[in-house]
Design an enzyme around this catalytic site. Structure first.
Site, PDB file in Angstrom:
ATOM      1  CG  ASN A  99      -0.278   0.237   2.549  1.00  0.00           C
ATOM      2  OD1 ASN A  99       0.633  -0.487   2.711  1.00  0.00           O
ATOM      3  ND2 ASN A  99      -0.601   0.983   3.294  1.00  0.00           N
ATOM      4  CD  GLU A 118       3.083  -0.097  10.431  1.00  0.00           C
ATOM      5  OE1 GLU A 118       2.109  -0.270  11.051  1.00  0.00           O
ATOM      6  OE2 GLU A 118       3.483   0.045   9.487  1.00  0.00           O
ATOM      7  CD  GLU A 125       8.976   0.314  10.385  1.00  0.00           C
ATOM      8  OE1 GLU A 125       9.291  -0.473   9.620  1.00  0.00           O
ATOM      9  OE2 GLU A 125       7.717   0.939  10.094  1.00  0.00           O
ATOM     10  CB  CYS A 134      -1.567   0.096   9.147  1.00  0.00           C
ATOM     11  SG  CYS A 134      -0.083   1.115   9.040  1.00  0.00           S
TER      12      CYS A 134
END
Length: 505
Positions: free
Chosen positions: A164, A261, A473, A296
């Site tokens: 994505n 993630e 991250e 997300c």
């Protein structure tokens, strides 16, 4: 809602996809994948799929290059990464063109993505020669010792990125790993092969040695081979929880560390004292204008204080109706296609079940037809009166569907927000600063953004809990993910007396 079909068939000529292994560009792999343009539904490229032998070759190349990269002076690594940030910005048109080809992201969104990606690369380039190398400890006196800790790069990092947002996934993972002195093998999704392949060119031009950055488009077989390879010392993955479970199970066999993630069902809490016009624009744009809901961290649940509930829901639906849906090449397009037919089927199924569950449809709700019928277009869709325990309130749609639920007071808002398996991002709109602090502490998420503050920026950690993943991250925490710690000790005297031994133990 307006739609456009202008120039949908006038797609640019795409470069051939290759596997980038060390200095080599391979045009063939273990098979091929037909890449489909989401805007037209037509095949526009054949993608070579890496097999097990290709994965092994790439990992071996990365392992050999790691020795060189690790020994490269930190200042030189910093210069390479800073140059890479500059080159990514200089190639913004190429990244926009291939980003549209990858997954149909809007051109305007991609320009902003290039800017953000360059900032992430630049941030970690700035850290490369200022690394937190450890600390010194000592025990004084007779028989004392001197010791120091060292932060060591792992070696080869297996990097699996999602379809994505391929450029942002690269920017959030690769620069930190390289700044720490690691080499990487990246497996982008076969659905989005172009961006990662393009990234390899500026990486080489920036002076990063061949083999330090490798790219293997591939499916599940390639991903499994990369995770299981004994020379891959850590895995970082962005994607869905179901795939993450398989990766975690594989890593558990050898206790291989991993960074995950994953998904989210982020709540956006709107209180009656908020600036409702700004909050409504933010809610609509974040739900529909950012990759048509395919991200997300997006606020896909809207929780609204009861006293302004009907007014606010109507505002959001009205704004969604003004968004332009159609050709991602056009700079004023807001809503773009979803990734493929499987995504359409998933969205249609969840929308149908939401109607059956009693949710009230305010706008959208049916796949777009007419001249957009061949592409994978779904309009902004808003449901009100969504029950907190329903599928639409609990599960990721990964499409342009927003669920709205009322709450009575702050306590209920917190309970609703924390009432899913996810814990990635949270959003709050209020003019009460004390309330914003209370909510920032009460929401069980890795990130809380108040009154439109930006999340997922390079200088701050980004990650979640629960089904949203493990690790971070971004920020110094994101850099530390790519080190392991060792301890070195030196006694003041060579001999060790039994008295000293008994004293120590």
């Amino acid at each position: 809602m307006t739609t456009t079909t202008e120039s949908l068939s006038a797609a640019p000529t795409l470069p051939p996809v290759t596997l980038r292994i060390g200095a080599e560009s391979r045009t063939t792999g273990a098979g091929t994948h037909e890449h489909i343009d989401p805007a037209t539904g037509k095949v526009d490229a054949l993608v070579p799929l890496a097999g097990v032998s290709d994965v092994d070759d790439a990992v071996q190349a990365a392992h050999a290059a790691f020795a060189v990269w690790r020994a490269t002076p930190a200042g030189t690594r910093a210069k390479c990464l800073l140059k890479l940030a500059q080159l990514v910005e200089e190639h913004s048109e190429d990244f926009a063109t291939l980003g549209i080809a990858d997954n149909g992201t809007a051109r305007g969104t991609l320009y902003a993505t290039v800017t953000a990606a360059a900032e992430w690369i630049r941030y970690y380039g700035g850290w490369a020669d200022k690394l937190p190398l450890g600390r010194i400890t000592s025990v004084v006196g007779a028989g004392g010792s001197f010791g120091h800790t060292l932060r060591q790069p792992y070696g080869v990092i297996g990097t699996i990125i999602t379809w994505n947002a391929p450029l942002m996934s690269l920017a959030m993972k690769v620069p930190a790993a390289l700044a720490a002195g690691n080499a990487v093998v990246v497996k982008p999704s076969e659905l989005t092969p172009f961006t990662a392949m393009l990234f390899a060119g500026p990486a080489r031009e920036a002076g990063i040695p061949d083999g330090v950055f490798n790219v293997l488009s591939g499916g599940p077989e390639a991903g499994a081979a990369l995770v299981e390879h004994p020379l891959v010392k850590k895995v970082t993955f962005t994607g869905g929880p179901e795939t993450a479970k398989k990766i975690a199970a594989s890593c558990a066999k050898t206790f291989k560390p991993l960074l995950l993630e994953l998904g989210g069902k982020s709540a956006n809490l709107v209180f009656a004292d908020a600036d409702l016009d700004q909050a409504a624009m933010h809610a609509a744009y974040m739900a529909f204008g950012v990759m048509s809901g395919q991200a997300c961290a997006l606020p896909t649940r809207l929780l609204v204080e009861e006293s302004v509930y009907e007014e606010f829901a109507a505002k959001v639906a009205a704004i969604a109706g003004y968004f332009k849906v159609g050709n991602p090449q056009e700079i004023d397009t807001i809503c773009v296609p979803v990734i493929n037919d499987a995504a359409i089927a998933r969205i249609e199924g969840m929308v149908s079940r939401a109607k059956n569950d009693g949710a009230r449809l305010l706008c959208g709700g049916e796949r777009l037809g007419g001249e957009l019928a061949e592409g994978f277009f779904y309009p902004p869709t808003v449901f009100a009166d969504v029950a907190p325990e329903s599928e639409l309130a609990q599960k990721e749609v990964f499409g342009p569907v927003l669920a709205i639920t009322p709450f009575v007071d702050e306590a209920e808002a917190i309970a609703l927000a924390n009432g899913t398996d996810y814990g990635l991002s949270g959003y709050v709109w209020t003019s009460d600063s004390r309330r914003s602090i209370r909510l920032a502490e009460a929401l069980e998420t890795g990130d809380v953004a108040v009154n439109g503050a930006q999340n997922a920026v390079a200088e701050r950690p980004f990650g979640g809990i629960g089904h949203s993943g493990t690790g971070n991250e971004g920020g110094l925490e994101g850099l530390e993910e790519f080190f392991w710690t060792r301890v070195c000790r030196l006694r003041q005297r060579l001999e060790v007396t039994m008295g000293a031994f008994r004293h120590a133990y």
